[in-house]
Structures are given as structure tokens and as C-alpha cells.
Write a protein that holds these residues in place. Structure first.
Motif, mmCIF file in Angstrom:
data_model
loop_
_atom_site.group_PDB
_atom_site.id
_atom_site.type_symbol
_atom_site.label_atom_id
_atom_site.label_comp_id
_atom_site.label_asym_id
_atom_site.label_seq_id
_atom_site.Cartn_x
_atom_site.Cartn_y
_atom_site.Cartn_z
ATOM 1 N N ARG A 28 0.834 -1.210 0.000
ATOM 2 C CA ARG A 28 0.000 0.000 0.000
ATOM 3 C C ARG A 28 0.866 1.257 0.000
ATOM 4 N NH1 ARG A 28 -2.963 -3.100 4.115
ATOM 5 N NH2 ARG A 28 -4.830 -4.000 3.139
ATOM 6 N N GLY A 29 1.962 1.215 0.748
ATOM 7 C CA GLY A 29 2.874 2.351 0.750
ATOM 8 C C GLY A 29 3.466 2.595 -0.625
ATOM 9 N N LEU A 30 3.873 1.520 -1.299
ATOM 10 C CA LEU A 30 4.422 1.651 -2.649
ATOM 11 C C LEU A 30 3.368 2.141 -3.636
ATOM 12 C CD1 LEU A 30 6.740 -1.471 -3.105
ATOM 13 C CD2 LEU A 30 7.415 0.935 -3.000
ATOM 14 N N GLN A 31 2.148 1.625 -3.498
ATOM 15 C CA GLN A 31 1.080 2.065 -4.393
ATOM 16 C C GLN A 31 0.825 3.561 -4.240
ATOM 17 O OE1 GLN A 31 -2.876 0.554 -3.622
ATOM 18 N NE2 GLN A 31 -3.450 0.734 -5.775
ATOM 19 N N TYR A 32 0.849 4.028 -3.005
ATOM 20 C CA TYR A 32 0.671 5.463 -2.762
ATOM 21 C C TYR A 32 1.767 6.265 -3.462
ATOM 22 C CZ TYR A 32 0.768 9.917 -0.255
ATOM 23 O OH TYR A 32 0.797 11.255 0.060
ATOM 24 N N LEU A 33 3.004 5.800 -3.343
ATOM 25 C CA LEU A 33 4.114 6.501 -3.987
ATOM 26 C C LEU A 33 3.982 6.485 -5.506
ATOM 27 C CD1 LEU A 33 7.125 5.202 -1.851
ATOM 28 C CD2 LEU A 33 6.067 7.456 -1.744
ATOM 29 N N HIS A 34 3.578 5.342 -6.045
ATOM 30 C CA HIS A 34 3.507 5.198 -7.502
ATOM 31 C C HIS A 34 2.359 5.985 -8.121
ATOM 32 C CE1 HIS A 34 5.848 1.120 -7.659
ATOM 33 N NE2 HIS A 34 6.609 2.148 -7.374
ATOM 34 N N ASP A 35 1.201 5.939 -7.476
ATOM 35 C CA ASP A 35 -0.013 6.398 -8.154
ATOM 36 C C ASP A 35 -0.768 7.536 -7.489
ATOM 37 O OD1 ASP A 35 0.384 4.305 -9.990
ATOM 38 O OD2 ASP A 35 -0.676 2.906 -8.678
ATOM 39 N N ASN A 36 -0.601 7.698 -6.184
ATOM 40 C CA ASN A 36 -1.539 8.555 -5.469
ATOM 41 C C ASN A 36 -0.920 9.747 -4.763
ATOM 42 O OD1 ASN A 36 -3.636 6.765 -6.138
ATOM 43 N ND2 ASN A 36 -3.086 5.434 -4.432
ATOM 44 N N VAL A 37 0.326 10.061 -5.021
ATOM 45 C CA VAL A 37 0.961 11.189 -4.350
ATOM 46 C C VAL A 37 0.341 12.487 -4.853
ATOM 47 C CG1 VAL A 37 3.100 12.452 -3.989
ATOM 48 C CG2 VAL A 37 3.120 9.974 -3.959
ATOM 49 N N GLY A 38 -0.614 12.992 -4.088
ATOM 50 C CA GLY A 38 -1.275 14.238 -4.461
ATOM 51 C C GLY A 38 -2.007 14.163 -5.781
ATOM 52 N N SER A 39 -2.195 12.951 -6.314
ATOM 53 C CA SER A 39 -2.831 12.753 -7.620
ATOM 54 C C SER A 39 -2.096 13.515 -8.725
ATOM 55 C CB SER A 39 -4.306 13.197 -7.574
ATOM 56 O OG SER A 39 -5.019 12.427 -6.638
ATOM 57 N N LEU B 5 1.852 13.425 -8.770
ATOM 58 C CA LEU B 5 3.172 12.853 -8.988
ATOM 59 C C LEU B 5 3.209 11.380 -8.625
ATOM 60 C CD1 LEU B 5 5.496 15.608 -7.489
ATOM 61 C CD2 LEU B 5 5.166 15.086 -9.901
ATOM 62 N N GLY B 6 4.102 10.661 -9.283
ATOM 63 C CA GLY B 6 4.431 9.308 -8.882
ATOM 64 C C GLY B 6 5.885 9.296 -8.451
ATOM 65 N N ILE B 7 6.199 8.536 -7.416
ATOM 66 C CA ILE B 7 7.551 8.505 -6.876
ATOM 67 C C ILE B 7 8.165 7.133 -7.095
ATOM 68 C CG2 ILE B 7 8.974 8.804 -4.813
ATOM 69 C CD1 ILE B 7 7.607 11.364 -5.673
ATOM 70 N N PHE B 8 9.364 7.099 -7.676
ATOM 71 C CA PHE B 8 10.144 5.872 -7.782
ATOM 72 C C PHE B 8 11.121 5.848 -6.611
ATOM 73 C CE2 PHE B 8 9.719 6.280 -12.669
ATOM 74 C CZ PHE B 8 8.461 5.706 -12.616
ATOM 75 N N HIS B 9 10.975 4.881 -5.707
ATOM 76 C CA HIS B 9 11.768 4.859 -4.477
ATOM 77 C C HIS B 9 13.243 4.577 -4.749
ATOM 78 C CE1 HIS B 9 13.355 3.364 -0.636
ATOM 79 N NE2 HIS B 9 12.371 4.029 -0.048
ATOM 80 N N ARG B 10 13.547 3.593 -5.567
ATOM 81 C CA ARG B 10 14.902 3.210 -6.002
ATOM 82 C C ARG B 10 15.701 2.392 -4.990
ATOM 83 N NH1 ARG B 10 18.813 6.912 -9.162
ATOM 84 N NH2 ARG B 10 18.566 8.477 -7.533
ATOM 85 N N ASP B 11 15.186 2.159 -3.778
ATOM 86 C CA ASP B 11 15.939 1.324 -2.837
ATOM 87 C C ASP B 11 14.983 0.543 -1.934
ATOM 88 O OD1 ASP B 11 18.268 0.226 -1.862
ATOM 89 O OD2 ASP B 11 18.657 1.829 -0.426
ATOM 90 N N VAL B 12 14.014 -0.118 -2.558
ATOM 91 C CA VAL B 12 13.070 -0.945 -1.803
ATOM 92 C C VAL B 12 13.787 -2.217 -1.354
ATOM 93 C CG1 VAL B 12 10.912 -2.247 -1.899
ATOM 94 C CG2 VAL B 12 11.104 -0.050 -3.095
ATOM 95 N N LYS B 13 13.806 -2.456 -0.046
ATOM 96 C CA LYS B 13 14.443 -3.646 0.517
ATOM 97 C C LYS B 13 13.941 -3.831 1.941
ATOM 98 C CE LYS B 13 18.571 -0.976 1.850
ATOM 99 N NZ LYS B 13 20.051 -0.884 1.735
ATOM 100 N N SER B 14 14.114 -5.025 2.488
ATOM 101 C CA SER B 14 13.585 -5.310 3.822
ATOM 102 C C SER B 14 14.177 -4.416 4.911
ATOM 103 C CB SER B 14 13.765 -6.792 4.168
ATOM 104 O OG SER B 14 15.095 -7.216 3.983
ATOM 105 N N PRO B 15 15.457 -4.011 4.850
ATOM 106 C CA PRO B 15 15.953 -3.081 5.871
ATOM 107 C C PRO B 15 15.286 -1.706 5.822
ATOM 108 C CG PRO B 15 17.784 -4.234 4.849
ATOM 109 C CD PRO B 15 16.569 -4.526 4.018
ATOM 110 N N ASN B 16 14.661 -1.361 4.699
ATOM 111 C CA ASN B 16 13.994 -0.069 4.571
ATOM 112 C C ASN B 16 12.491 -0.153 4.811
ATOM 113 O OD1 ASN B 16 16.303 1.370 4.088
ATOM 114 N ND2 ASN B 16 16.101 1.344 1.856
#
Length: 250
Positions: free
Chosen positions: A143-154, A156-167
């Protein structure tokens, strides 16, 4: 990406100093909260520097990321500003909460809400973590990733670039929250496409091979990295581990 596109994106995600002035925390207050950055309060070492636990009268339990000097001179300064820009503007229950920052007296410090169960990688082989809990953690992160990709203020979309279990951090109720926002790139939410980088950023074992080899960053790059995290949760171990001073895939 042409100049006009860069300008549009920057104007949408980068607040001015006036916009984030209310988030500034005096260095003295942070020092008191961490007992002078005492060793016993050290809870981890991030890519930009040490992280301390603290108790603040105003903010309660906090996690304090103190950027080290050598990195402030380079990329660390850019990541510092990017993280403040994104987390001060975009809020979601599955995104880590920024309490404030300090950019005074030669210090660059980020202050977050303290998540008491640490990061996901610390619990991968925890037999007490049930399958239901693991499922909810994965759903929270998705859900957090979906928010970044699709729903940031309707907008922008955000590409995180460092998705991993420590993060992926876990609060007292095991709710997952995505953290570490120094590397993201933004694009208009209604725009399909990719970014081209000469030097792809990310973590070995999690980084999308296509992005790593060709430099093209797309939404699918984050999805690939998240797939590695799902594998780790399913198997109860890291997908990439050090061995004999090298890195090997498990």
C-alpha cells in the motif's frame, strides 16, 4: 527528461525553506533527547550515518539519523534535502513519519517517529512472527508503494529506487512503513515512461537487473525489488548475503 519537465517536478515536490521552517528542531533539543548522541542510544548505521533512539518532550520516542561529515560534502546533502522535501509533503500510514530536521551548526540531522519493532530484515527468521502478521506486513508495504507510484497528491508518482527489507520499518503493532527517501525520483502520475541514469542506485540483490544493466528506471523496477522482499518474507531469510568477502545470491 528535458528542463521544463525537471522544473515542473521540482516545483511540485521541493518545498521552500519557508515551507518546512516549522519542522526545524534545535540541535540542543536533539542532543538532550539522545543524551548527547550517546553510544548506548545507537540503534543502527544507515547509508548516510548513525541512527540514535531518543526521547523528546515534544515528539515522544524518536529515531535520529545524523549525517556524517564526509557524506554531507557529497551526495548526502542532496539526499538530506530530498527526504525532507518528500516526507514533509506526502503523508501515508505506510510511509515513515518525519518529525523534523536540524540544519544548523554544521549538523544535518533527520528526526523520525521511532518504530519500536525495528526493520523487517531483523524478523525474517523470527518463528514468533505468524503467517498472518507476515501477510499484513507485505500488504502494508504494498500500500505504501502504491501510494508513492499512483496517489501522491494525484499529481506525482515517486520511484523509491531502494526498496528492501531493511527499509521497511515496523511499529509497535507490526504495521509496516517504507523508509529511506534519499534516492527517489518523481514523475507526473499520468505520465508513463522511464528515467535514464548513467549510474543506477540501489542495493545489490534487490536492484532490478534491467535498471542496473541499462540504466532505465520504471515503476516496474520498484515492483521487482518488492518481489525480492516478498521472497524473503516467504523463505524467512535474506535473498542476498555476504560470503567470503563477496556477495552471493541465495
Amino acid at each position: 527528461m528535458d528542463f521544463s519537465f525537471k522544473h515542473i517536478v521540482a516545483s511540485k515536490i521541493m518545498p521552500s525553506i519557508k515551507d518546512v521552517k516549522h519542522l526545524q528542531i534545535p540541535l540542543r533539543e536533539i542532543s538532550l533527547a539522545t543524551n548527547g548522541f550517546a553510544k548506548e542510544n545507537l540503534i543502527g548505521e544507515g547509508g548516510l550515518g548513525p541512527v540514535y533512539k531518543g526521547i523528546s518532550k515534544k515528539h515522544g520516542s524518536i529515531a535520529v539519523k545524523r549525517l556524517v561529515y564526509r557524506q554531507i560534502l557529497g551526495q548526502g546533502d542532496k539526499e538530506f534535502k530530498t527526504e525532507i522535501a518528500l516526507l514533509s509533503k506526502y503523508k501515508h500510514e505506510n510511509i515513515v513519519s518525519l518529525r523534523g530536521f536540524c540544519d544548523k551548526d554544521g549538523e544535518k540531522i533527520l528526526v523520525y517517529r521511532y518504530e519500536s519493532n525495528g526493520s523487517l530484515n531483523e524478523h525474517l527468521n523470527d518463528e514468533n512472527l505468524t503467517w498472518i502478521q507476515r501477510l499484513w506486513i507485505c500488504l502494508d508495504a504494498a500500500r505504501g508503494l502504491q501510494y508513492l507510484h499512483d496517489n501522491v497528491g494525484s499529481q506525482l508518482g515517486i520511484f523509491h529506487r531502494d526498496v528492501k527489507s531493511p527499509n521497511i520499518l515496523l511499529d509497535e503493532d507490526w504495521k509496516a512503513k517504507i523508509s529511506d527517501f534519499g534516492l527517489p525520483r518523481a514523475r507526473p502520475a499520468n505520465m508513463q515512461g522511464s528515467f535514464l541514469f548513467s549510474y543506477p542506485c540501489g542495493t545489490e540483490g534487490y536492484i532490478d537487473p534491467d535498471y542496473c544493466n541499462n540504466g532505465y528506471l520504471t515503476q516496474k523496477s520498484n515492483v521487482y525489488s518488492f518481489g525480492v522482499v516478498l521472497w524473503e518474507v516467504l523463505c524467512g531469510r535474506l535473498a542476498y548475503v555476504p560470503s567470503y568477502n563477496t556477495m552471493m545470491t541465495v
